[in-house]
Design a protein around this motif. Structure first.
Motif, PDB file in Angstrom:
ATOM      1  N   ILE A 118       7.826  -0.255   7.933  1.00 49.48           N
ATOM      2  CA  ILE A 118       8.012   1.162   8.261  1.00 49.48           C
ATOM      3  C   ILE A 118       7.972   1.236   9.777  1.00 49.48           C
ATOM      4  O   ILE A 118       6.892   1.196  10.372  1.00 49.48           O
ATOM      5  CB  ILE A 118       6.906   2.025   7.620  1.00 49.48           C
ATOM      6  N   GLY A 119       9.150   1.279  10.395  1.00 55.17           N
ATOM      7  CA  GLY A 119       9.198   1.138  11.854  1.00 55.17           C
ATOM      8  C   GLY A 119       8.568  -0.182  12.229  1.00 55.17           C
ATOM      9  O   GLY A 119       8.953  -1.229  11.726  1.00 55.17           O
ATOM     10  N   LYS A 120       7.531  -0.122  13.094  1.00 57.06           N
ATOM     11  CA  LYS A 120       6.859  -1.363  13.481  1.00 57.06           C
ATOM     12  C   LYS A 120       5.622  -1.644  12.642  1.00 57.06           C
ATOM     13  O   LYS A 120       4.887  -2.589  12.910  1.00 57.06           O
ATOM     14  CB  LYS A 120       6.516  -1.316  14.965  1.00 57.06           C
ATOM     15  N   LEU A 121       5.363  -0.803  11.657  1.00 57.99           N
ATOM     16  CA  LEU A 121       4.220  -1.025  10.759  1.00 57.99           C
ATOM     17  C   LEU A 121       4.655  -1.852   9.561  1.00 57.99           C
ATOM     18  O   LEU A 121       5.809  -1.787   9.141  1.00 57.99           O
ATOM     19  CB  LEU A 121       3.678   0.309  10.230  1.00 57.99           C
ATOM     20  N   LYS A 122       3.695  -2.599   9.029  1.00 55.77           N
ATOM     21  CA  LYS A 122       3.964  -3.326   7.794  1.00 55.77           C
ATOM     22  C   LYS A 122       2.906  -2.951   6.780  1.00 55.77           C
ATOM     23  O   LYS A 122       1.716  -3.054   7.072  1.00 55.77           O
ATOM     24  CB  LYS A 122       3.871  -4.831   8.045  1.00 55.77           C
ATOM     25  N   THR A 123       3.330  -2.514   5.610  1.00 64.50           N
ATOM     26  CA  THR A 123       2.355  -2.228   4.560  1.00 64.50           C
ATOM     27  C   THR A 123       2.523  -3.248   3.442  1.00 64.50           C
ATOM     28  O   THR A 123       3.645  -3.589   3.080  1.00 64.50           O
ATOM     29  CB  THR A 123       2.456  -0.778   4.043  1.00 64.50           C
ATOM     30  N   LYS A 124       1.394  -3.758   2.962  1.00 64.75           N
ATOM     31  CA  LYS A 124       1.436  -4.791   1.929  1.00 64.75           C
ATOM     32  C   LYS A 124       1.236  -4.159   0.559  1.00 64.75           C
ATOM     33  O   LYS A 124       0.375  -3.294   0.377  1.00 64.75           O
ATOM     34  CB  LYS A 124       0.350  -5.833   2.199  1.00 64.75           C
ATOM     35  N   ILE A 125       2.054  -4.618  -0.383  1.00 60.42           N
ATOM     36  CA  ILE A 125       2.006  -4.103  -1.750  1.00 60.42           C
ATOM     37  C   ILE A 125       1.057  -4.971  -2.568  1.00 60.42           C
ATOM     38  O   ILE A 125       1.188  -6.193  -2.593  1.00 60.42           O
ATOM     39  CB  ILE A 125       3.424  -4.149  -2.364  1.00 60.42           C
ATOM     40  N   LEU A 126       0.091  -4.330  -3.235  1.00 60.40           N
ATOM     41  CA  LEU A 126      -0.835  -5.053  -4.110  1.00 60.40           C
ATOM     42  C   LEU A 126      -0.691  -4.490  -5.516  1.00 60.40           C
ATOM     43  O   LEU A 126      -1.010  -3.321  -5.758  1.00 60.40           O
ATOM     44  CB  LEU A 126      -2.278  -4.868  -3.626  1.00 60.40           C
ATOM     45  N   HIS A 127      -0.176  -5.289  -6.434  1.00 59.60           N
ATOM     46  CA  HIS A 127      -0.055  -4.854  -7.823  1.00 59.60           C
ATOM     47  C   HIS A 127      -1.438  -4.927  -8.458  1.00 59.60           C
ATOM     48  O   HIS A 127      -2.043  -6.002  -8.506  1.00 59.60           O
ATOM     49  CB  HIS A 127       0.948  -5.753  -8.559  1.00 59.60           C
ATOM     50  N   THR A 128      -1.954  -3.782  -8.907  1.00 62.44           N
ATOM     51  CA  THR A 128      -3.330  -3.705  -9.425  1.00 62.44           C
ATOM     52  C   THR A 128      -3.320  -3.020 -10.797  1.00 62.44           C
ATOM     53  O   THR A 128      -3.762  -1.886 -10.934  1.00 62.44           O
ATOM     54  CB  THR A 128      -4.225  -2.913  -8.446  1.00 62.44           C
ATOM     55  N   PRO A 129      -2.807  -3.693 -11.821  1.00 66.78           N
ATOM     56  CA  PRO A 129      -2.715  -3.062 -13.142  1.00 66.78           C
ATOM     57  C   PRO A 129      -4.083  -2.720 -13.715  1.00 66.78           C
ATOM     58  O   PRO A 129      -5.092  -3.324 -13.327  1.00 66.78           O
ATOM     59  CB  PRO A 129      -2.020  -4.151 -13.985  1.00 66.78           C
ATOM     60  N   GLY A 130      -4.097  -1.786 -14.635  1.00 61.81           N
ATOM     61  CA  GLY A 130      -5.347  -1.386 -15.292  1.00 61.81           C
ATOM     62  C   GLY A 130      -5.342   0.096 -15.619  1.00 61.81           C
ATOM     63  O   GLY A 130      -5.415   0.489 -16.768  1.00 61.81           O
ATOM     64  N   HIS A 131      -5.229   0.930 -14.586  1.00 64.51           N
ATOM     65  CA  HIS A 131      -5.097   2.378 -14.834  1.00 64.51           C
ATOM     66  C   HIS A 131      -3.755   2.628 -15.534  1.00 64.51           C
ATOM     67  O   HIS A 131      -3.683   3.382 -16.499  1.00 64.51           O
ATOM     68  CB  HIS A 131      -5.178   3.118 -13.502  1.00 64.51           C
ATOM     69  N   THR A 132      -2.708   1.994 -15.030  1.00 63.57           N
ATOM     70  CA  THR A 132      -1.408   1.910 -15.708  1.00 63.57           C
ATOM     71  C   THR A 132      -0.901   0.480 -15.486  1.00 63.57           C
ATOM     72  O   THR A 132      -1.374  -0.203 -14.572  1.00 63.57           O
ATOM     73  CB  THR A 132      -0.367   2.897 -15.118  1.00 63.57           C
ATOM     74  N   PRO A 133       0.082   0.041 -16.281  1.00 66.55           N
ATOM     75  CA  PRO A 133       0.575  -1.339 -16.101  1.00 66.55           C
ATOM     76  C   PRO A 133       1.191  -1.587 -14.722  1.00 66.55           C
ATOM     77  O   PRO A 133       1.127  -2.699 -14.201  1.00 66.55           O
ATOM     78  CB  PRO A 133       1.635  -1.478 -17.199  1.00 66.55           C
ATOM     79  N   GLY A 134       1.783  -0.553 -14.136  1.00 69.43           N
ATOM     80  CA  GLY A 134       2.449  -0.738 -12.843  1.00 69.43           C
ATOM     81  C   GLY A 134       1.663  -0.197 -11.668  1.00 69.43           C
ATOM     82  O   GLY A 134       2.226   0.016 -10.597  1.00 69.43           O
ATOM     83  N   SER A 135       0.372   0.039 -11.829  1.00 66.79           N
ATOM     84  CA  SER A 135      -0.419   0.598 -10.719  1.00 66.79           C
ATOM     85  C   SER A 135      -0.374  -0.338  -9.518  1.00 66.79           C
ATOM     86  O   SER A 135      -0.462  -1.562  -9.658  1.00 66.79           O
ATOM     87  CB  SER A 135      -1.877   0.824 -11.139  1.00 66.79           C
ATOM     88  N   THR A 136      -0.245   0.259  -8.344  1.00 69.45           N
ATOM     89  CA  THR A 136      -0.042  -0.479  -7.103  1.00 69.45           C
ATOM     90  C   THR A 136      -0.878   0.172  -6.007  1.00 69.45           C
ATOM     91  O   THR A 136      -1.023   1.383  -5.976  1.00 69.45           O
ATOM     92  CB  THR A 136       1.462  -0.385  -6.717  1.00 69.45           C
ATOM     93  N   CYS A 137      -1.452  -0.665  -5.134  1.00 67.52           N
ATOM     94  CA  CYS A 137      -2.140  -0.145  -3.953  1.00 67.52           C
ATOM     95  C   CYS A 137      -1.366  -0.594  -2.720  1.00 67.52           C
ATOM     96  O   CYS A 137      -0.642  -1.585  -2.754  1.00 67.52           O
ATOM     97  CB  CYS A 137      -3.566  -0.668  -3.867  1.00 67.52           C
TER      98      CYS A 137
END
Ligand SMILES: [Zn+2]
Ligand SMILES: [Zn+2]
Length: 206
Positions: A118-137
């Motif tokens: 995002i511009g010069k920022l980088k956000t990391k995707i963490l798949h964290t299933p449990g609340h829903t199968p595709g929950s992501t932080c």
């Protein structure tokens, strides 16, 4: 980095705007309602919204996505594990006596451990299933946008469609608790906390 978090919609889902101060590129996390408020705030700051990032596809986190996309052209991003919940938005809303528009198609699927620029920022995707199968932080510098996986001294419900108590505990312990203790956690509902505080005080995982 610019960050704004404010509750939206009837269930007061925390919506966040993250933006690169240099390029003004931005992402909106969980546009769950009040799309005009979200779009106006982005306009006020002159932001170019590139992504709509969804921590999961419960209706209170996606209800504003269609309107925000129509006004900004941002790409709708979701983990594939929640596609079926996304497609069943009307059914979810019906259970709460609410109506919804048909959601627009998902543009980008979110994959575990991938980084989004995002511009010069980088956000990391963490798949964290449990609340829903595709929950992501989303991990961004010293912030964690935790959706309904981790709350201050609580965790997300696992008794809804596709929820799993064992999976949410594993996601929190094996992924979120690997982050720095000082990381500020911005949950999907309620007050912020830190990884350190949850390790010490969260009755579900401490
Ligand atoms: Zn949820
Ligand atoms: Zn929620």
């Amino acid at each position: 980095m610019l960050v704004a978090t404010f509750p939206v919609g009837t269930l007061q889902c925390n919506c966040s705007i993250i933006a690169c101060p240099e390029t003004k590129e931005a992402a909106v996390i969980d546009p769950g309602g009040d799309p005009d408020e979200i779009v106006n705030l982005c306009k006020e700051h002159g932001l170019n919204v590139k992504y709509l990032l969804h921590t999961h596809a419960h209706f209170d986190h996606i209800l504003g996505s269609r309107a925000v996309k129509e006004k900004t052209g941002a790409k709708i991003c979701l983990h594939k594990g929640d596609q079926w919940l996304y497609d069943n938005l009307a059914m979810q809303c019906g259970l709460f006596g609410m109506k919804s528009d048909t959601p627009l198609p998902v543009d980008n699927y979110l994959n575990d451990e991938e980084e989004l620029q995002i511009g010069k920022l980088k956000t990391k995707i963490l798949h964290t299933p449990g609340h829903t199968p595709g929950s992501t932080c989303f991990s961004l510098n010293e912030h964690l946008f935790a959706g309904d996986t981790l709350f201050k001294q609580s965790i997300g419900r696992t008794d809804l469609w596709g929820g799993s108590f064992d999976e949410i505990i594993a996601s929190i312990k094996n992924k979120l608790f690997k982050l720095d203790d000082s990381t500020e956690v911005i949950p999907g509902h309620g007050e912020n906390t830190t990884i350190w505080s949850e390790k010490k005080k969260n009755p579900f995982v401490s």
